[in-house]
Write an enzyme that holds these catalytic residues in place. Sequence first.
Site, PDB file in Angstrom:
ATOM      1  N   TYR A 139       1.846   4.304   4.575  1.00  0.00           N
ATOM      2  CA  TYR A 139       0.729   5.269   5.158  1.00  0.00           C
ATOM      3  C   TYR A 139       1.360   6.295   5.654  1.00  0.00           C
ATOM      4  O   TYR A 139       1.185   6.644   6.660  1.00  0.00           O
ATOM      5  CB  TYR A 139      -0.081   4.323   6.116  1.00  0.00           C
ATOM      6  N   ARG A 153     -12.633   8.473  13.209  1.00  0.00           N
ATOM      7  CA  ARG A 153     -12.549   8.828  14.625  1.00  0.00           C
ATOM      8  C   ARG A 153     -12.319  10.198  15.168  1.00  0.00           C
ATOM      9  O   ARG A 153     -11.164  10.652  15.298  1.00  0.00           O
ATOM     10  CB  ARG A 153     -11.217   8.083  15.349  1.00  0.00           C
ATOM     11  N   GLU A 210      -5.902   6.285  -5.312  1.00  0.00           N
ATOM     12  CA  GLU A 210      -5.055   6.736  -4.248  1.00  0.00           C
ATOM     13  C   GLU A 210      -3.705   7.250  -5.185  1.00  0.00           C
ATOM     14  O   GLU A 210      -3.055   6.328  -5.648  1.00  0.00           O
ATOM     15  CB  GLU A 210      -4.669   5.779  -3.320  1.00  0.00           C
ATOM     16  N   ASP A 244      -3.045   3.053  -6.117  1.00  0.00           N
ATOM     17  CA  ASP A 244      -3.645   2.104  -5.285  1.00  0.00           C
ATOM     18  C   ASP A 244      -5.210   2.096  -5.180  1.00  0.00           C
ATOM     19  O   ASP A 244      -5.673   2.604  -4.076  1.00  0.00           O
ATOM     20  CB  ASP A 244      -2.889   2.156  -3.787  1.00  0.00           C
ATOM     21  N   GLN A 251     -13.546  -1.857   2.059  1.00  0.00           N
ATOM     22  CA  GLN A 251     -12.582  -1.245   3.054  1.00  0.00           C
ATOM     23  C   GLN A 251     -13.259  -1.032   4.304  1.00  0.00           C
ATOM     24  O   GLN A 251     -12.734  -1.742   5.492  1.00  0.00           O
ATOM     25  CB  GLN A 251     -11.767  -0.081   2.703  1.00  0.00           C
ATOM     26  N   TYR A 255     -11.741  -3.664   7.207  1.00  0.00           N
ATOM     27  CA  TYR A 255     -10.274  -3.359   7.586  1.00  0.00           C
ATOM     28  C   TYR A 255      -9.876  -3.594   9.002  1.00  0.00           C
ATOM     29  O   TYR A 255      -8.845  -3.531   9.339  1.00  0.00           O
ATOM     30  CB  TYR A 255      -9.988  -1.775   7.180  1.00  0.00           C
ATOM     31  N   LYS A 264      -8.375  -3.708  -1.774  1.00  0.00           N
ATOM     32  CA  LYS A 264      -7.063  -3.103  -2.462  1.00  0.00           C
ATOM     33  C   LYS A 264      -6.423  -3.986  -3.640  1.00  0.00           C
ATOM     34  O   LYS A 264      -5.656  -3.593  -4.435  1.00  0.00           O
ATOM     35  CB  LYS A 264      -5.853  -2.931  -1.227  1.00  0.00           C
ATOM     36  N   THR A 268      -3.665  -2.605  -8.936  1.00  0.00           N
ATOM     37  CA  THR A 268      -2.849  -1.559  -8.618  1.00  0.00           C
ATOM     38  C   THR A 268      -2.026  -1.144  -9.822  1.00  0.00           C
ATOM     39  O   THR A 268      -1.356  -1.880 -10.079  1.00  0.00           O
ATOM     40  CB  THR A 268      -1.977  -1.768  -7.218  1.00  0.00           C
ATOM     41  N   THR A 372      -1.177   7.135   0.301  1.00  0.00           N
ATOM     42  CA  THR A 372      -1.688   8.398  -0.632  1.00  0.00           C
ATOM     43  C   THR A 372      -1.042   9.338  -0.236  1.00  0.00           C
ATOM     44  O   THR A 372      -0.675   9.750   1.309  1.00  0.00           O
ATOM     45  CB  THR A 372      -3.225   8.325  -0.229  1.00  0.00           C
TER      46      THR A 372
HETATM   47 MN    MN Z   1      -2.486   3.500  -0.509  1.00  0.00          MN
END
Ligand code: MN
Length: 443
Positions: A139, A153, A210, A244, A251, A255, A264, A268, A372
Site C-alpha cells: 500500500y 476518515r 487497481e 488487484d 471490502q 476490512y 481481493k 488478481t 495501487t
Molecule cells: Mn491492491
Amino acid sequence: MPLDHTHDVARRSWIESANDPAADFPLQSLPYCTFSCPARGVPDPVPGVAIGDRVVDLRALTAARMLAAPSTRDAWTIADIARLPSDARRDMRHALFGLLVEDNHSLRDNPGLLVAAVHFQRDATFHLPCDIRNYTDFYASLDHASTVGSMFRPDQPLLPNYKHVPIGYHGRASSLIPSGTPVIRPRGQQSPPEGASTPTFGPCRMLDYELEVGCVIAEDNTLGTSVPMSKAAERIFGLCLVNDWSARDVQRWEYQPLGPFLAKNFATSVSPFIVPVEALEPFRCEGTPRAEGDPAPLEYLQDAKDRASGGFDIVLEAWIQSEAMSQAGVAPVRISSGRSFSRMYWTFAQMITHHASNGCNLEAGDLIASGTVSGPTRDSRGCLLELTWDGPGKPRRPVDLPGGEQRTFLADGDTLVLKGFCDKPGFRRLSLGECRGTIRSSR
Ligand code: MN
C-alpha cells in the site's frame, strides 16, 4: 548496478522486429515469461524470453548447449533463474543478449534450432510469468493512501503508522491469473442498506481495478533470517504489471479490523512478462521522497543508495473498453496516466527488507505488488474508487466513455487494460507489456 553494453541504444538484434523504435521488447529488455505453443511443438509451458514479436524457448537453447541451464533439473523454470545469485542472473542476461545481438550468427544460422526455439508471440499462449507460490500486496503510494483515507476518515486520512511501516496484506497465490483470463464478478457480503440492520449477499456492485507494479523476488532467505537494506536490491528479479481487482462494497464491510479478505482474492491478474531489474537500471530514480517534517524511517529501513536510486521511473496507464465499444469497433480509451510510480513512499527494497524483518522467508518467484499506484492529480489516480471521487459528501463523478456510456465502477463486459513503459532520452524505450481482463457476469 553499472550500465553496460546491454543498455547501449545502438545495439541491434538480428530479429528485425526488435529494432523498431516503437517495439515493446527490444534487445535491451529481454523480459522473461512462461509460454506454450502447441501448434509449434511446445504443448507444455516452458521458460521463455520475449524479443520483438518473437518468444524464444530457453529450454531449447539449454538443451542445444547454447545457453547454460540455471538448474540441473531438465524441467527447469523461470523461478530457477530467479533463484540464481545476482551475478549469475546478469551472466544469463548477457548470454541471451549475446545470442540475439545482430553480429552473432550462432542461433540465427542454425535453421533446425531456430524452428524449434524461436516462435511468434501471436502463436503462443502466455501463462503466469513464473510459478508464483506466495503473493503479498503493499500500500506504498502515499497519494493513494491519502485519497482513499480521506473518503473514510476525513479528519485523519493517513493513519499514524503509515510513514513508519510499509503496510501490506497477504494475498492468495491460487487466484493469481494470467493476463487475458476473464474475471468473474464476485459475490459477497455487503453492508446493511440505509436504514436496515442486516447485511446483504449478492453480486458485487462496486467492482474496481487497481493499477499496480509487481516485483518478482530473486533468491531465497531461509525462515528465521532477514534481508538487510544493503542486500534488498539484489532480491529484485524483475518487474511486471498487476491488477488487484477489488470488490469495494465487500471490502468496505469486511476490512476492519484485519484488512482485505474476500474483496481481493477472487482474481488478481498478472502481466506475462517480467522485465529483469538489470534492464531497468537506466530508469532508476530517487526513492522515498519525504516531505519536510516527515519522520525518518527506522534504521533497518534506511539505506543511502536506496534513497538516491531505489525508485523506478515508469509511466503507468489504465485503458477501458466496454462491451458496447467493443461491438461498435471502438478502441479502448485511456482513463488514467502518470509517472506516479517514481513517487512511491516506500521502495521495493524497503518492502522486501520489511517483509523479511521478522524472519519471514521470501522465495524465488514470490510476487510482491506495490499497492495501487496513484499520483497527486485526478488523471493519475490508479483505481475507479479514486477516479470518480469528487470530495467528501459529494456524489461520485462517473468517467465518460465514447458513445455516451459512463462508469462509476466496472460493468459486465468491460475490458480493463493496464500498460506500463519506461522512456528516457539516450535509452531504448522498454515496456512492461500489458495486463488485461474482461469482466464476466456473476454465476
Ligand atoms: Mn491492491
